[in-house]
Motif scaffolding. Structure first.
Motif, PDB file in Angstrom:
ATOM      1  N   GLY A 195     -39.862  30.388   6.732  1.00  0.00           N
ATOM      2  CA  GLY A 195     -39.064  29.288   7.282  1.00  0.00           C
ATOM      3  C   GLY A 195     -39.180  29.220   8.794  1.00  0.00           C
ATOM      4  O   GLY A 195     -39.716  30.130   9.453  1.00  0.00           O
ATOM      5  N   ALA A 196     -38.661  28.124   9.354  1.00  0.00           N
ATOM      6  CA  ALA A 196     -38.659  27.976  10.814  1.00  0.00           C
ATOM      7  C   ALA A 196     -37.737  29.009  11.450  1.00  0.00           C
ATOM      8  O   ALA A 196     -37.909  29.384  12.609  1.00  0.00           O
ATOM      9  N   GLN A 197     -36.743  29.476  10.688  1.00  0.00           N
ATOM     10  CA  GLN A 197     -35.821  30.466  11.249  1.00  0.00           C
ATOM     11  C   GLN A 197     -36.582  31.736  11.634  1.00  0.00           C
ATOM     12  O   GLN A 197     -36.374  32.287  12.708  1.00  0.00           O
ATOM     13  N   PHE A 221     -29.335  23.821  17.487  1.00  0.00           N
ATOM     14  CA  PHE A 221     -29.288  24.355  16.127  1.00  0.00           C
ATOM     15  C   PHE A 221     -28.590  25.726  16.143  1.00  0.00           C
ATOM     16  O   PHE A 221     -29.060  26.650  16.809  1.00  0.00           O
ATOM     17  N   ASN A 266     -31.357  18.528  16.471  1.00  0.00           N
ATOM     18  CA  ASN A 266     -30.261  19.035  15.645  1.00  0.00           C
ATOM     19  C   ASN A 266     -29.238  19.651  16.591  1.00  0.00           C
ATOM     20  O   ASN A 266     -29.579  20.607  17.281  1.00  0.00           O
ATOM     21  N   ASP A 295     -39.526  22.810  18.538  1.00  0.00           N
ATOM     22  CA  ASP A 295     -39.142  22.999  17.132  1.00  0.00           C
ATOM     23  C   ASP A 295     -39.216  21.649  16.419  1.00  0.00           C
ATOM     24  O   ASP A 295     -38.404  20.753  16.655  1.00  0.00           O
ATOM     25  N   ALA A 297     -38.905  21.257  13.123  1.00  0.00           N
ATOM     26  CA  ALA A 297     -38.407  21.418  11.744  1.00  0.00           C
ATOM     27  C   ALA A 297     -37.845  20.114  11.174  1.00  0.00           C
ATOM     28  O   ALA A 297     -37.944  19.849   9.985  1.00  0.00           O
ATOM     29  N   MET A 298     -37.238  19.280  12.048  1.00  0.00           N
ATOM     30  CA  MET A 298     -36.617  18.028  11.578  1.00  0.00           C
ATOM     31  C   MET A 298     -37.519  16.810  11.809  1.00  0.00           C
ATOM     32  O   MET A 298     -37.131  15.683  11.507  1.00  0.00           O
ATOM     33  N   SER A 327     -41.820  23.483   9.698  1.00  0.00           N
ATOM     34  CA  SER A 327     -41.213  23.969   8.456  1.00  0.00           C
ATOM     35  C   SER A 327     -41.356  22.911   7.365  1.00  0.00           C
ATOM     36  O   SER A 327     -41.412  21.714   7.655  1.00  0.00           O
ATOM     37  N   SER A 329     -38.978  23.063   5.038  1.00  0.00           N
ATOM     38  CA  SER A 329     -37.634  23.175   4.447  1.00  0.00           C
ATOM     39  C   SER A 329     -36.916  21.845   4.328  1.00  0.00           C
ATOM     40  O   SER A 329     -36.135  21.641   3.411  1.00  0.00           O
ATOM     41  N   LYS A 330     -37.152  20.946   5.279  1.00  0.00           N
ATOM     42  CA  LYS A 330     -36.381  19.696   5.287  1.00  0.00           C
ATOM     43  C   LYS A 330     -37.102  18.580   4.533  1.00  0.00           C
ATOM     44  O   LYS A 330     -36.525  17.523   4.311  1.00  0.00           O
ATOM     45  N   ARG A 337     -39.112  28.619   1.682  1.00  0.00           N
ATOM     46  CA  ARG A 337     -39.083  29.455   2.883  1.00  0.00           C
ATOM     47  C   ARG A 337     -40.459  29.432   3.582  1.00  0.00           C
ATOM     48  O   ARG A 337     -41.015  30.486   3.893  1.00  0.00           O
TER      49      ARG A 337
HETATM   50  C1  LIG Z   1     -34.076  22.582  14.223  1.00  0.00           C
HETATM   51  C2  LIG Z   1     -34.144  23.590  13.124  1.00  0.00           C
HETATM   52  N1  LIG Z   1     -34.929  24.670  13.264  1.00  0.00           N
HETATM   53  C3  LIG Z   1     -35.019  25.592  12.301  1.00  0.00           C
HETATM   54  C4  LIG Z   1     -34.310  25.494  11.131  1.00  0.00           C
HETATM   55  C5  LIG Z   1     -34.441  26.551  10.088  1.00  0.00           C
HETATM   56  O1  LIG Z   1     -35.271  26.058   9.076  1.00  0.00           O
HETATM   57  P1  LIG Z   1     -35.840  26.904   7.865  1.00  0.00           P
HETATM   58  O2  LIG Z   1     -34.992  26.592   6.691  1.00  0.00           O
HETATM   59  O3  LIG Z   1     -37.255  26.430   7.705  1.00  0.00           O
HETATM   60  O4  LIG Z   1     -35.800  28.352   8.221  1.00  0.00           O
HETATM   61  C6  LIG Z   1     -33.467  24.402  10.946  1.00  0.00           C
HETATM   62  C7  LIG Z   1     -32.653  24.277   9.739  1.00  0.00           C
HETATM   63  O5  LIG Z   1     -31.691  23.541   9.690  1.00  0.00           O
HETATM   64  C8  LIG Z   1     -33.390  23.435  11.969  1.00  0.00           C
HETATM   65  O6  LIG Z   1     -32.602  22.370  11.847  1.00  0.00           O
END
Ligand SMILES: Cc1ncc(COP(=O)(O)O)c(C=O)c1O
Length: 486
Positions: A195-197, A221, A266, A295, A297-298, A327, A329-330, A337
């Motif tokens: 994941g991006a996390q 975030f 975010n 980032d 991710a969104m 990512s 994920s969204k 992940r």
């Molecule tokens: C800006 C941003 N970065 C990272 C993440 C984490 O994403 P992931 O679920 O891919 O770990 C999120 C999740 O909400 C996010 O909004």
């Protein structure tokens, strides 16, 4: 505001304790029992160490929006169970119990629902999407996207450990970044992360020293704040979109890392215009010692038809200090992940070493399936997701407009959250506590804020089914009109 992790902690204030309590209260009280049980649990896990002085009853009652009697009874129960002790004039303290210094940790309130496994009827905290049907189908039947030889290549001809990611997935991500986002990328410039996390966490571990400054947008975030706090970063916040302030902060604080969400920020949902991105790229060129993380991710969850401006790395593909986080994920599903970092090979090698130490690499076979999905079904999945998101955004937006017309918010250009200002509410943490007792969980502004000062706002994720979102807005309206619970 928040008590330092692992530091010598003498007392905790009401607001900081509320951040840690997470979803302690549900509509089916009794509240004092739930409160005492949650505090006892935090003592068990070491988050509230022995000897820590709890907030005075009146202060905690105000922060939780409950009566003072609720807190007094909860403290009494803790004393009865030997979890707390009170001495005349020195308040109530957590009693002696076994913990280790390494056990002292704090999770951001954003994650408390996940960590505690608790559920509320209207969860507006997690921007987590349902699995796209194309993804579910491929996971159920990998043969629908992978040929027999592709399947056996991963399953039988490799040991299955790929700290930087399965080659096919690194190549598919590189091709996507090149063709869709205009960032010329080779597979060697990509690491696949959990994941991006984890992408963010690895970058922080590798690019930032404890005590060094990190600049982020404020609000940002909450997961980024959690990872930065844990790494001992000194946080400096600048308003989203204010590149001049950002440049000043970089000059003044010499940060190790600048973390930004330029596309569908975010929580606020804005898009940084192209001209400001050019200024950012110039700033990165002037400060080669600072890593700039974009980032995305969104980025692929738009709510309008306007094309997104280019990512930072597209403007400056060979700039050695720009890292792009991404990512699935969204768009596909958070349960995959699957995230990544795109950066120069030197940074990728450092991140791969850190990832090897953390987990030796993510699940190999699934990465092969995901690589095939990116190559074959990406456009189709994004189209499906855009409709899915629009439906939910429309449901929440129209319910807020009719049930809470006084709340102020700008329609987001993309992403999965609305950032709403509550006029006349000084502290949305206390409001979030009341909302919880009405069956709705929201993120109070301070959890998304570097300085803990976005108290006037709440973050509302619109990822629940439309009928749940409509009902949640109704419950929020009742919470906004209600009085303190007893
Ligand atoms: C800006 C941003 N970065 C990272 C993440 C984490 O994403 P992931 O679920 O891919 O770990 C999120 C999740 O909400 C996010 O909004």
């Amino acid at each position: 505001m928040t008590v330092p992790i692992g530091g010598q902690v003498a007392r905790i204030d009401g607001a900081a304790l509320v951040d840690m309590l997470g979803r302690w209260s549900t509509p089916d009280g009794p509240l004092y029992r739930l409160l005492s049980a949650r505090i006892a649990r935090l003592a068990d896990t070491g988050e509230l160490p022995a000897g820590l002085r709890l907030p005075p009853e009146r202060e905690l009652a105000a922060a939780l929006n409950v009566s003072r009697n609720t807190v007094a009874l909860a403290y009494q129960l803790l004393r009865d169970d030997g979890m707390a002790e009170s001495r005349q004039g020195s308040g109530t303290r957590i009693g002696p119990h076994r913990t280790t210094p390494a056990a002292v940790h704090r999770a951001n309130g954003l994650f408390s629902g996940l960590l505690a496994g608790s559920a509320v009827a209207g969860d507006l905290t997690m921007a987590a999407v349902a699995c796209a049907p194309q993804v579910a189908a491929a996971l159920e039947a990998p043969a629908s996207v992978l040929t027999e030889s592709e399947r056996s290549r991963v399953l039988t001809s490799t040991p299955g450990y790929f700290p930087a990611g399965v080659p096919e997935l690194r190549a598919a991500i590189a091709a996507m970044l090149t063709s869709r986002h205009g960032i010329p990328t080779t597979a060697e410039q990509v690491i696949v992360t959990t994941g991006a996390q984890q992408a963010l966490d690895l970058l922080i571990r590798c690019e930032l020293l404890p005590g060094q400054a990190a600049v982020t947008e404020d609000p940002t975030f909450p997961g980024a704040l959690d990872a930065l706090h844990r790494a001992g970063a000194r946080l400096v916040g600048v308003p989203p979109g204010d590149v001049e302030r950002l440049a000043d902060a970089v000059r003044a604080h010499a940060p190790g890392l600048v973390y930004l969400i330029p596309t569908h920020q975010n929580p606020v949902g804005t898009v940084l215009p192209t001209a400001a991105r050019h200024k950012l790229a110039e700033l990165a060129a002037r400060h080669p010692d600072v890593t700039f993380a974009d980032d995305m991710a969104m980025a692929e969850v738009p709510l309008t038809d306007a094309p997104s401006p280019p990512p930072l790395a597209a403007l400056s593909p060979h700039q050695p200090n720009i890292a792009t986080i991404g990512s699935l994920s969204k768009t596909y599903w958070g349960g995959l992940r699957t995230g990544w970092v795109r950066a120069p090979e030197g940074i990728i090698a450092r991140l791969a070493a850190a990832k090897a130490a953390a987990d030796l690499g993510a699940t190999a076979y699934q990465q092969a399936v995901v690589a095939a999905l990116i190559s074959q079904r990406h456009d189709e999945i994004l189209k499906w997701r855009a409709e899915w998101t629009q439906l939910r955004y429309t449901a929440l937006a129209s319910a807020l407009r009719s049930r809470l017309p006084g709340w102020i918010w700008t329609p987001p250009a993309g992403g999965l959250t609305i950032w709403a200002r509550l006029p006349g509410v000084r502290d949305t943490s206390a409001f979030a506590q009341t909302a919880l007792r009405h069956g709705v969980a929201v993120i109070p502004g301070r959890l998304a804020s570097v300085a803990g000062n976005a108290n006037c706002c709440v973050r509302l994720a619109f990822t629940a089914p439309p009928d749940v979102l409509t009902a949640a807005a109704g419950a929020l309206a009742e919470a906004a009109g209600g009085t303190a619970a007893r």
